[in-house]
Design a protein around this motif. Structure first.
Motif, PDB file in Angstrom:
ATOM      1  N   SER A 117       0.780  -1.149  -0.173  1.00 29.03           N
ATOM      2  CA  SER A 117      -0.107   0.014  -0.151  1.00 29.03           C
ATOM      3  C   SER A 117       0.717   1.336  -0.072  1.00 29.03           C
ATOM      4  O   SER A 117       0.447   2.144  -0.706  1.00 29.03           O
ATOM      5  CB  SER A 117      -0.863  -0.072   1.350  1.00 29.03           C
ATOM      6  OG  SER A 117      -1.775  -0.971   1.012  1.00 29.03           O
ATOM      7  N   GLU A 118       2.021   1.335   0.763  1.00 26.93           N
ATOM      8  CA  GLU A 118       3.053   2.594   0.881  1.00 26.93           C
ATOM      9  C   GLU A 118       3.446   2.704  -0.661  1.00 26.93           C
ATOM     10  O   GLU A 118       3.595   3.849  -0.940  1.00 26.93           O
ATOM     11  CB  GLU A 118       3.961   2.133   1.857  1.00 26.93           C
ATOM     12  CG  GLU A 118       3.434   2.373   3.278  1.00 26.93           C
ATOM     13  CD  GLU A 118       4.463   1.769   4.477  1.00 26.93           C
ATOM     14  OE1 GLU A 118       4.226   2.413   5.546  1.00 26.93           O
ATOM     15  OE2 GLU A 118       5.246   0.959   4.095  1.00 26.93           O
ATOM     16  N   VAL A 119       3.835   1.620  -1.221  1.00 33.13           N
ATOM     17  CA  VAL A 119       4.671   1.689  -2.547  1.00 33.13           C
ATOM     18  C   VAL A 119       3.460   2.062  -3.630  1.00 33.13           C
ATOM     19  O   VAL A 119       3.663   2.983  -4.510  1.00 33.13           O
ATOM     20  CB  VAL A 119       4.968   0.209  -2.966  1.00 33.13           C
ATOM     21  CG1 VAL A 119       5.806   0.594  -4.450  1.00 33.13           C
ATOM     22  CG2 VAL A 119       6.229  -0.037  -2.119  1.00 33.13           C
ATOM     23  N   GLN A 120       2.285   1.726  -3.602  1.00 32.37           N
ATOM     24  CA  GLN A 120       1.169   2.216  -4.346  1.00 32.37           C
ATOM     25  C   GLN A 120       0.900   3.714  -3.991  1.00 32.37           C
ATOM     26  O   GLN A 120       0.785   4.407  -5.096  1.00 32.37           O
ATOM     27  CB  GLN A 120      -0.051   1.392  -4.047  1.00 32.37           C
ATOM     28  CG  GLN A 120      -0.316   0.134  -4.808  1.00 32.37           C
ATOM     29  CD  GLN A 120      -1.488  -0.516  -4.205  1.00 32.37           C
ATOM     30  OE1 GLN A 120      -1.618  -1.138  -3.181  1.00 32.37           O
ATOM     31  NE2 GLN A 120      -2.671  -0.346  -5.021  1.00 32.37           N
ATOM     32  N   GLU A 147      -4.917   8.772  -7.663  1.00 37.61           N
ATOM     33  CA  GLU A 147      -4.060   9.680  -6.943  1.00 37.61           C
ATOM     34  C   GLU A 147      -4.638   9.555  -5.431  1.00 37.61           C
ATOM     35  O   GLU A 147      -3.939  10.080  -4.578  1.00 37.61           O
ATOM     36  CB  GLU A 147      -4.330  11.353  -7.622  1.00 37.61           C
ATOM     37  CG  GLU A 147      -3.642  11.332  -8.758  1.00 37.61           C
ATOM     38  CD  GLU A 147      -3.798  12.470  -9.399  1.00 37.61           C
ATOM     39  OE1 GLU A 147      -2.914  12.934 -10.626  1.00 37.61           O
ATOM     40  OE2 GLU A 147      -4.486  13.449  -8.925  1.00 37.61           O
ATOM     41  N   THR A 148      -5.666   9.216  -5.089  1.00 39.63           N
ATOM     42  CA  THR A 148      -6.339   9.275  -3.693  1.00 39.63           C
ATOM     43  C   THR A 148      -6.209   8.090  -2.906  1.00 39.63           C
ATOM     44  O   THR A 148      -6.026   7.834  -2.041  1.00 39.63           O
ATOM     45  CB  THR A 148      -7.814   9.754  -3.658  1.00 39.63           C
ATOM     46  OG1 THR A 148      -8.531   9.031  -4.518  1.00 39.63           O
ATOM     47  CG2 THR A 148      -8.010  11.253  -4.242  1.00 39.63           C
ATOM     48  N   THR A 149      -6.282   6.761  -3.812  1.00 41.64           N
ATOM     49  CA  THR A 149      -6.142   5.701  -3.207  1.00 41.64           C
ATOM     50  C   THR A 149      -4.825   4.675  -3.560  1.00 41.64           C
ATOM     51  O   THR A 149      -4.627   3.550  -2.963  1.00 41.64           O
ATOM     52  CB  THR A 149      -7.334   4.830  -3.360  1.00 41.64           C
ATOM     53  OG1 THR A 149      -7.551   4.150  -4.890  1.00 41.64           O
ATOM     54  CG2 THR A 149      -8.700   5.637  -3.143  1.00 41.64           C
ATOM     55  N   GLY A 150      -4.248   4.987  -4.751  1.00 39.01           N
ATOM     56  CA  GLY A 150      -3.308   4.167  -4.989  1.00 39.01           C
ATOM     57  C   GLY A 150      -3.760   3.071  -6.096  1.00 39.01           C
ATOM     58  O   GLY A 150      -2.983   2.260  -6.545  1.00 39.01           O
ATOM     59  N   GLN A 151      -4.895   2.870  -6.161  1.00 39.79           N
ATOM     60  CA  GLN A 151      -5.662   1.801  -7.082  1.00 39.79           C
ATOM     61  C   GLN A 151      -5.653   2.176  -8.543  1.00 39.79           C
ATOM     62  O   GLN A 151      -6.605   3.149  -8.918  1.00 39.79           O
ATOM     63  CB  GLN A 151      -6.893   1.369  -6.462  1.00 39.79           C
ATOM     64  CG  GLN A 151      -7.090   0.895  -4.949  1.00 39.79           C
ATOM     65  CD  GLN A 151      -6.122  -0.171  -4.643  1.00 39.79           C
ATOM     66  OE1 GLN A 151      -6.455  -1.167  -5.535  1.00 39.79           O
ATOM     67  NE2 GLN A 151      -5.415  -0.373  -3.845  1.00 39.79           N
TER      68      GLN A 151
END
Length: 92
Positions: free
Chosen positions: A10-13, A49-53
């Motif tokens: 998640s941190e990388v995303q 940009e807001t979730t990394g998904q």
């Protein structure tokens, strides 16, 4: 075998999303402008940009607009293993 990491996926995303957003802003582009250039819908860019998904394909499409694909591709190359001692140098 996997090496121990202090980073989570998640941190990388989130970092990838922050990097794309920062590069977009440096270029002075809105999300809509990036959407038009990349073919990735603006709502998908906002979600990224807001979730990394985001899908890998869409990430690559965004990346090629904000940076060179060669820089992303370079991450797939293995690092050269350097000798760790004088003995290893002499053996080679």
């Amino acid at each position: 075998m996997s090496l121990l990491s202090l980073l989570t996926p998640s941190e990388v995303q989130e970092q990838l999303a922050a990097t794309v957003m920062a590069k977009r802003k440096v270029k002075g582009w809105s999300r809509q402008s990036l959407a038009e250039r990349s073919g990735v819908p603006a709502p998908t860019i906002k979600k990224f940009e807001t979730t990394g998904q985001i899908s890998l394909r869409q990430f690559i499409l965004l990346w090629q607009c904000v940076d060179q694909l060669e820089n992303l591709y370079a991450l797939t190359k293995e690092d050269e293993v350097l000798p760790s001692s004088i003995d290893e140098v002499l053996r080679q």
